[in-house]
Design a protein around this motif. Structure first.
Motif, PDB file in Angstrom:
ATOM      1  N   MET A   1       0.908  -1.143  -0.028  1.00  0.00           N
ATOM      2  CA  MET A   1      -0.034  -0.227   0.028  1.00  0.00           C
ATOM      3  C   MET A   1       0.872   1.164   0.110  1.00  0.00           C
ATOM      4  O   MET A   1       1.896   1.130   0.864  1.00  0.00           O
ATOM      5  CB  MET A   1      -0.914  -0.210   1.314  1.00  0.00           C
ATOM      6  N   SER A   2       0.590   2.167  -0.866  1.00  0.00           N
ATOM      7  CA  SER A   2       1.465   3.220  -1.079  1.00  0.00           C
ATOM      8  C   SER A   2       0.761   4.446  -0.149  1.00  0.00           C
ATOM      9  O   SER A   2      -0.416   4.561   0.360  1.00  0.00           O
ATOM     10  CB  SER A   2       1.541   3.658  -2.547  1.00  0.00           C
ATOM     11  N   THR A   3       1.649   5.557   0.115  1.00  0.00           N
ATOM     12  CA  THR A   3       1.093   6.841   0.688  1.00  0.00           C
ATOM     13  C   THR A   3      -0.221   7.489  -0.105  1.00  0.00           C
ATOM     14  O   THR A   3      -1.010   7.815   0.480  1.00  0.00           O
ATOM     15  CB  THR A   3       2.273   7.864   0.666  1.00  0.00           C
ATOM     16  N   MET A   4      -0.009   7.694  -1.414  1.00  0.00           N
ATOM     17  CA  MET A   4      -1.101   7.720  -2.312  1.00  0.00           C
ATOM     18  C   MET A   4      -2.371   7.183  -2.031  1.00  0.00           C
ATOM     19  O   MET A   4      -3.558   7.826  -2.045  1.00  0.00           O
ATOM     20  CB  MET A   4      -0.543   7.681  -3.687  1.00  0.00           C
ATOM     21  N   THR A   5      -2.616   5.695  -1.903  1.00  0.00           N
ATOM     22  CA  THR A   5      -3.459   4.869  -1.630  1.00  0.00           C
ATOM     23  C   THR A   5      -4.120   5.390  -0.420  1.00  0.00           C
ATOM     24  O   THR A   5      -5.239   5.766  -0.163  1.00  0.00           O
ATOM     25  CB  THR A   5      -3.031   3.308  -1.975  1.00  0.00           C
ATOM     26  N   VAL A   6      -3.190   5.174   0.821  1.00  0.00           N
ATOM     27  CA  VAL A   6      -3.911   5.836   1.936  1.00  0.00           C
ATOM     28  C   VAL A   6      -4.481   7.193   2.056  1.00  0.00           C
ATOM     29  O   VAL A   6      -5.708   6.996   2.494  1.00  0.00           O
ATOM     30  CB  VAL A   6      -2.526   5.459   3.030  1.00  0.00           C
ATOM     31  N   LEU A   7      -3.753   7.979   1.452  1.00  0.00           N
ATOM     32  CA  LEU A   7      -4.388   9.275   1.104  1.00  0.00           C
ATOM     33  C   LEU A   7      -5.902   9.305   0.421  1.00  0.00           C
ATOM     34  O   LEU A   7      -6.781  10.157   0.703  1.00  0.00           O
ATOM     35  CB  LEU A   7      -3.468  10.460   0.750  1.00  0.00           C
ATOM     36  N   ALA A   8      -5.779   8.638  -0.542  1.00  0.00           N
ATOM     37  CA  ALA A   8      -6.727   8.533  -1.286  1.00  0.00           C
ATOM     38  C   ALA A   8      -8.107   7.785  -0.635  1.00  0.00           C
ATOM     39  O   ALA A   8      -9.409   8.454  -0.720  1.00  0.00           O
ATOM     40  CB  ALA A   8      -6.577   7.738  -2.703  1.00  0.00           C
ATOM     41  N   ARG A   9      -8.072   6.794   0.179  1.00  0.00           N
ATOM     42  CA  ARG A   9      -8.849   6.178   0.889  1.00  0.00           C
ATOM     43  C   ARG A   9      -9.283   6.994   2.020  1.00  0.00           C
ATOM     44  O   ARG A   9     -10.517   7.057   2.531  1.00  0.00           O
ATOM     45  CB  ARG A   9      -8.580   4.882   1.362  1.00  0.00           C
ATOM     46  N   ALA A  10      -8.365   8.139   2.614  1.00  0.00           N
ATOM     47  CA  ALA A  10      -8.994   8.876   3.619  1.00  0.00           C
ATOM     48  C   ALA A  10      -9.636  10.110   3.359  1.00  0.00           C
ATOM     49  O   ALA A  10     -10.187  10.955   4.164  1.00  0.00           O
ATOM     50  CB  ALA A  10      -7.585   9.344   4.488  1.00  0.00           C
ATOM     51  N   ALA A  11      -9.714  10.271   1.889  1.00  0.00           N
ATOM     52  CA  ALA A  11     -10.435  11.504   1.389  1.00  0.00           C
ATOM     53  C   ALA A  11     -11.726  11.565   2.014  1.00  0.00           C
ATOM     54  O   ALA A  11     -12.642  10.657   1.498  1.00  0.00           O
ATOM     55  CB  ALA A  11     -10.075  11.726   0.091  1.00  0.00           C
ATOM     56  N   GLY A  12     -12.312  12.811   2.498  1.00  0.00           N
ATOM     57  CA  GLY A  12     -13.594  12.694   2.697  1.00  0.00           C
ATOM     58  C   GLY A  12     -14.062  12.176   4.249  1.00  0.00           C
ATOM     59  O   GLY A  12     -15.002  12.201   4.381  1.00  0.00           O
ATOM     60  N   LYS A  27       1.252  18.119   2.200  1.00  0.00           N
ATOM     61  CA  LYS A  27       2.405  19.069   2.420  1.00  0.00           C
ATOM     62  C   LYS A  27       3.378  18.302   3.480  1.00  0.00           C
ATOM     63  O   LYS A  27       4.679  18.495   3.343  1.00  0.00           O
ATOM     64  CB  LYS A  27       1.966  20.534   2.788  1.00  0.00           C
ATOM     65  N   ARG A  28       2.986  18.208   4.872  1.00  0.00           N
ATOM     66  CA  ARG A  28       3.582  17.776   5.637  1.00  0.00           C
ATOM     67  C   ARG A  28       4.317  16.639   5.414  1.00  0.00           C
ATOM     68  O   ARG A  28       5.374  16.408   5.827  1.00  0.00           O
ATOM     69  CB  ARG A  28       2.891  17.772   7.035  1.00  0.00           C
ATOM     70  N   LEU A  29       3.402  15.492   4.761  1.00  0.00           N
ATOM     71  CA  LEU A  29       4.155  14.229   4.299  1.00  0.00           C
ATOM     72  C   LEU A  29       5.415  14.252   3.176  1.00  0.00           C
ATOM     73  O   LEU A  29       6.289  13.730   3.242  1.00  0.00           O
ATOM     74  CB  LEU A  29       3.079  13.438   3.778  1.00  0.00           C
ATOM     75  N   ARG A  30       5.073  15.463   2.422  1.00  0.00           N
ATOM     76  CA  ARG A  30       6.251  15.377   1.359  1.00  0.00           C
ATOM     77  C   ARG A  30       7.302  16.164   1.851  1.00  0.00           C
ATOM     78  O   ARG A  30       8.333  15.755   1.250  1.00  0.00           O
ATOM     79  CB  ARG A  30       5.333  16.403   0.392  1.00  0.00           C
ATOM     80  N   GLU A  31       7.248  16.765   3.115  1.00  0.00           N
ATOM     81  CA  GLU A  31       8.655  17.365   3.684  1.00  0.00           C
ATOM     82  C   GLU A  31       9.401  16.434   4.362  1.00  0.00           C
ATOM     83  O   GLU A  31      10.613  16.410   4.225  1.00  0.00           O
ATOM     84  CB  GLU A  31       8.108  18.383   4.694  1.00  0.00           C
ATOM     85  N   LEU A  32       8.763  15.164   4.394  1.00  0.00           N
ATOM     86  CA  LEU A  32       9.690  13.625   4.910  1.00  0.00           C
ATOM     87  C   LEU A  32       9.711  12.972   3.989  1.00  0.00           C
ATOM     88  O   LEU A  32      10.623  11.871   4.030  1.00  0.00           O
ATOM     89  CB  LEU A  32       8.391  13.182   6.009  1.00  0.00           C
ATOM     90  N   ASP A  33       9.023  12.844   2.690  1.00  0.00           N
ATOM     91  CA  ASP A  33       9.065  11.857   1.656  1.00  0.00           C
ATOM     92  C   ASP A  33       9.464  12.459   0.220  1.00  0.00           C
ATOM     93  O   ASP A  33       8.395  13.088  -0.333  1.00  0.00           O
ATOM     94  CB  ASP A  33       7.833  11.250   1.509  1.00  0.00           C
ATOM     95  N   ASP A  34      10.692  12.584  -0.190  1.00  0.00           N
ATOM     96  CA  ASP A  34      11.147  13.405  -1.162  1.00  0.00           C
ATOM     97  C   ASP A  34      10.597  12.669  -2.624  1.00  0.00           C
ATOM     98  O   ASP A  34      10.679  13.196  -3.738  1.00  0.00           O
ATOM     99  CB  ASP A  34      12.511  13.602  -1.381  1.00  0.00           C
TER     100      ASP A  34
END
Length: 51
Positions: A1-12, A27-34
Motif C-alpha cells: 500500500m502506498s502513501t497515495m493509496t492511503v490518502l485517497a482512501r482517507a479523502a472525505g 504538504k507535511r508528508l512531502r517534507e518527509l518523503d522526497d
C-alpha cells in the motif's frame, strides 16, 4: 500500500475531511518523503475522491 493509496482512501473521512486538510497533510508528508510528487500532479484533489 502506498502513501497515495492511503490518502485517497482517507479523502472525505474523519482524518482528511476536505481538500484543505488533504493539502495540509500532503504538504507535511512531502517534507518527509522526497519521492512524493507535487499534489497538483496527482488525482488526490479530483472529484473522484470527494463528494
Amino acid at each position: 500500500m502506498s502513501t497515495m493509496t492511503v490518502l485517497a482512501r482517507a479523502a472525505g473521512g474523519e482524518h482528511v475531511p476536505d481538500r484543505a486538510a488533504m493539502r495540509d497533510s500532503y504538504k507535511r508528508l512531502r517534507e518527509l518523503d522526497d519521492g512524493l510528487p507535487p499534489i497538483e500532479t496527482t488525482d488526490l484533489l479530483s472529484s473522484t475522491h470527494w463528494s
